[in-house]
Design a protein around this motif. Structure first.
Motif, PDB file in Angstrom:
ATOM      1  N   GLY A 141       3.211  -5.511  13.828  1.00  0.00           N
ATOM      2  CA  GLY A 141       2.055  -5.141  13.022  1.00  0.00           C
ATOM      3  C   GLY A 141       1.113  -4.209  13.743  1.00  0.00           C
ATOM      4  N   ASP A 142       0.126  -3.672  12.984  1.00  0.00           N
ATOM      5  CA  ASP A 142      -0.860  -2.761  13.579  1.00  0.00           C
ATOM      6  C   ASP A 142      -2.235  -3.411  13.701  1.00  0.00           C
ATOM      7  N   ASP A 143      -2.352  -4.677  13.244  1.00  0.00           N
ATOM      8  CA  ASP A 143      -3.636  -5.377  13.323  1.00  0.00           C
ATOM      9  C   ASP A 143      -3.494  -6.532  14.307  1.00  0.00           C
ATOM     10  N   ILE A 144      -4.211  -6.416  15.415  1.00  0.00           N
ATOM     11  CA  ILE A 144      -4.005  -7.397  16.486  1.00  0.00           C
ATOM     12  C   ILE A 144      -4.452  -8.798  16.071  1.00  0.00           C
ATOM     13  N   VAL A 145      -5.451  -8.882  15.217  1.00  0.00           N
ATOM     14  CA  VAL A 145      -5.936 -10.209  14.807  1.00  0.00           C
ATOM     15  C   VAL A 145      -5.068 -10.789  13.695  1.00  0.00           C
ATOM     16  N   THR A 146      -4.992 -10.063  12.574  1.00  0.00           N
ATOM     17  CA  THR A 146      -4.301 -10.574  11.392  1.00  0.00           C
ATOM     18  C   THR A 146      -2.801 -10.698  11.621  1.00  0.00           C
ATOM     19  N   ASP A 147      -2.192  -9.642  12.159  1.00  0.00           N
ATOM     20  CA  ASP A 147      -0.733  -9.626  12.334  1.00  0.00           C
ATOM     21  C   ASP A 147      -0.295 -10.402  13.580  1.00  0.00           C
ATOM     22  N   ILE A 148      -0.793  -9.970  14.731  1.00  0.00           N
ATOM     23  CA  ILE A 148      -0.309 -10.531  16.000  1.00  0.00           C
ATOM     24  C   ILE A 148      -0.875 -11.937  16.210  1.00  0.00           C
ATOM     25  N   GLY A 149      -2.197 -12.078  16.043  1.00  0.00           N
ATOM     26  CA  GLY A 149      -2.817 -13.395  16.213  1.00  0.00           C
ATOM     27  C   GLY A 149      -2.266 -14.405  15.224  1.00  0.00           C
ATOM     28  N   VAL A 163       2.003  -2.114  17.197  1.00  0.00           N
ATOM     29  CA  VAL A 163       2.350  -0.689  17.180  1.00  0.00           C
ATOM     30  C   VAL A 163       1.080   0.154  17.328  1.00  0.00           C
ATOM     31  N   ARG A 164       1.242   1.324  17.933  1.00  0.00           N
ATOM     32  CA  ARG A 164       0.094   2.205  18.158  1.00  0.00           C
ATOM     33  C   ARG A 164      -0.125   3.159  16.983  1.00  0.00           C
ATOM     34  N   THR A 165       0.296   2.781  15.786  1.00  0.00           N
ATOM     35  CA  THR A 165       0.070   3.641  14.614  1.00  0.00           C
ATOM     36  C   THR A 165      -1.082   3.077  13.777  1.00  0.00           C
ATOM     37  N   SER A 166      -1.610   3.943  12.872  1.00  0.00           N
ATOM     38  CA  SER A 166      -2.615   3.567  11.884  1.00  0.00           C
ATOM     39  C   SER A 166      -3.860   2.919  12.486  1.00  0.00           C
ATOM     40  N   LYS A 167      -4.039   1.618  12.257  1.00  0.00           N
ATOM     41  CA  LYS A 167      -5.244   0.892  12.631  1.00  0.00           C
ATOM     42  C   LYS A 167      -5.436   0.753  14.143  1.00  0.00           C
ATOM     43  N   ASP A 216       1.835  -1.455   5.323  1.00  0.00           N
ATOM     44  CA  ASP A 216       0.865  -0.368   5.458  1.00  0.00           C
ATOM     45  C   ASP A 216       0.409  -0.241   6.913  1.00  0.00           C
ATOM     46  N   GLY A 217       0.682   0.902   7.520  1.00  0.00           N
ATOM     47  CA  GLY A 217       0.281   1.131   8.905  1.00  0.00           C
ATOM     48  C   GLY A 217       1.427   0.998   9.883  1.00  0.00           C
ATOM     49  N   VAL A 218       2.515   0.330   9.438  1.00  0.00           N
ATOM     50  CA  VAL A 218       3.680   0.179  10.327  1.00  0.00           C
ATOM     51  C   VAL A 218       4.861   0.995   9.795  1.00  0.00           C
ATOM     52  N   LEU A 219       5.152   0.845   8.490  1.00  0.00           N
ATOM     53  CA  LEU A 219       6.242   1.625   7.891  1.00  0.00           C
ATOM     54  C   LEU A 219       5.725   2.932   7.290  1.00  0.00           C
TER      55      LEU A 219
END
Lengths: 258, 258
Positions: free
Chosen positions: A207-215, A227-231, A14-17
């Motif tokens: 991912g689109d969530d810097i904390v949950t996905d990237i961190g 990614v610069r989409t969604s969140k 959700d937010g990437v695809l």
């Protein structure tokens, strides 16, 4: 950014695809490209109310051609965790059709002890008897697995309790500490890697969530692409402690940096 | 021990006045003696499933002549607390007939905000919708009152969750901290004193639990007398950090030390 050693990707759903009922432009082609080039990937989501087959069917509706085994969610992480530990008797406190992900992977037997109490966002399946069953299994020696530990989410009719508070209730009642197998726990990312058979240094999370996905991915030793989409919000990126390896406009651009 | 300045007593119910269905020998006479001599007293219990009237009726069945107003439990403590704060809109998450203690003291209105969410040992009244209602009221500004915060109790069919874990769930979901108005919280003893209109230094607690009864009362500034009935174990007394002001064989002996 040198991506020459990359063998696989974890890609947020959700937010990437897609967002809502619409696929992100270029997302389908990006996934086809990754498959053609021989990259492994898992489409990851923190959903604990839908089984893998239901999620794959929804992705198909959105025009994606993603095999079921490439969908990886906390219930699948729990199944993988159980396989690693060699224990397979579980009491599920979940709702929706998520129990289907556990078919074959675990046996449920109300009359005897279980190895694991597995708690997801269970909605109306949370009752005093179901909580008490979970509690008694834990007191009799079972370990606690949390599919996620979010506090609440925005349901159509308002803020609603997620799995976290009920996991905390069982922890406080028993003195046990849950193993959290949902994002952003390290266990989730580790189990996704195990599912792909790849090492962290060869995998990139998108991912689109810097904390949950990237961190979360970085804490598990992976690189993360935002990614610069969604969140996505540029001010969140600027003030964040986490630095992604790269930022791209959308997953459709993944080809351009490989 | 000089009890010349004593004006009132808090007397534990289960284990001090009776055990099971049997009155402790001499307990009725002790209470009659205290009443005749002009001492105030409250019979205290941590029950959060029975209202004051039901408890008084049970005491009558056991042969005690105790007026309803002399029974003091966490629901009554909560009512007293609400009176002190001048707020009276409450959402109750309780079971049994304990809601009767709140009649007149609070107004419940599902459609508007409430001042307090009050959680007792609610048994089957714990459902996802009831927990979610409590959660939403708290997120909209209500404060949380816990009638007790025990983890579990031994029900006829096995260990069963008490109010504590569900209070903890709501605390973790909202970031709020519950005011606990049951034993052994200081609030419970303070509110019982307020209910009698006496100061801590003029009141003695009589109980069979050295930690909950005696330790709790001492922390609120009272003296505590331990009885050798029911829960009493000499080794627990010897190893306890708490030192009671006196130890007597049973509440029937209270006359001998006044």
């Amino acid at each position: 950014m040198d991506l020459g050693d990359v063998k696989g990707f974890l890609i947020d759903l959700d937010g990437v695809l897609y967002t809502g009922d619409t696929a992100i432009p270029g997302a389908r082609e990006a996934l086809s490209f990754l498959a053609e080039e021989g990259y492994l990937f898992r489409c990851v989501s923190n959903s604990t109310r839908k089984c893998r087959a239901t999620i794959a069917a929804r992705l198909e509706q959105l025009g994606f051609d993603i095999p079921e085994h490439a969908v990886f969610t906390p219930p699948l992480a729990a199944v993988r965790f159980m396989k690693e530990t060699g224990k397979h008797r579980a009491y599920l406190l979940t709702t929706g059709d998520v129990n289907r992900d556990f078919e074959g992977a675990c046996s449920e037997d109300g009359s005897t002890a279980v190895d694991y109490v597995i708690v997801g966002d269970a909605g109306d399946k949370v009752t005093y008897p179901s909580m008490n069953h979970a509690f008694r299994y834990l007191m009799e020696g079972a370990d606690l697995i949390a599919l996620e530990k979010d506090r609440y989410w925005m349901a159509p009719d308002g803020l609603s309790l997620s799995a976290g508070p009920f996991v905390t209730a069982l922890e406080s009642a028993t003195g046990k500490v849950a193993t959290v197998v949902g994002k952003p726990s390290k266990a989730f990312f580790d189990l996704a890697l195990l599912d792909m058979g790849l090492s962290a240094e060869n995998v990139v999370m998108i991912g689109d969530d810097i904390v949950t996905d990237i961190g979360g991915a970085q804490a598990a030793g992976m690189r993360g692409i935002l990614v610069r989409t969604s969140k996505f919000r540029s001010d969140t990126l600027e003030t964040a402690q986490v630095r992604p390896a790269a930022v791209i406009n959308s997953v459709g651009d993944i080809r351009t940096i490989l």
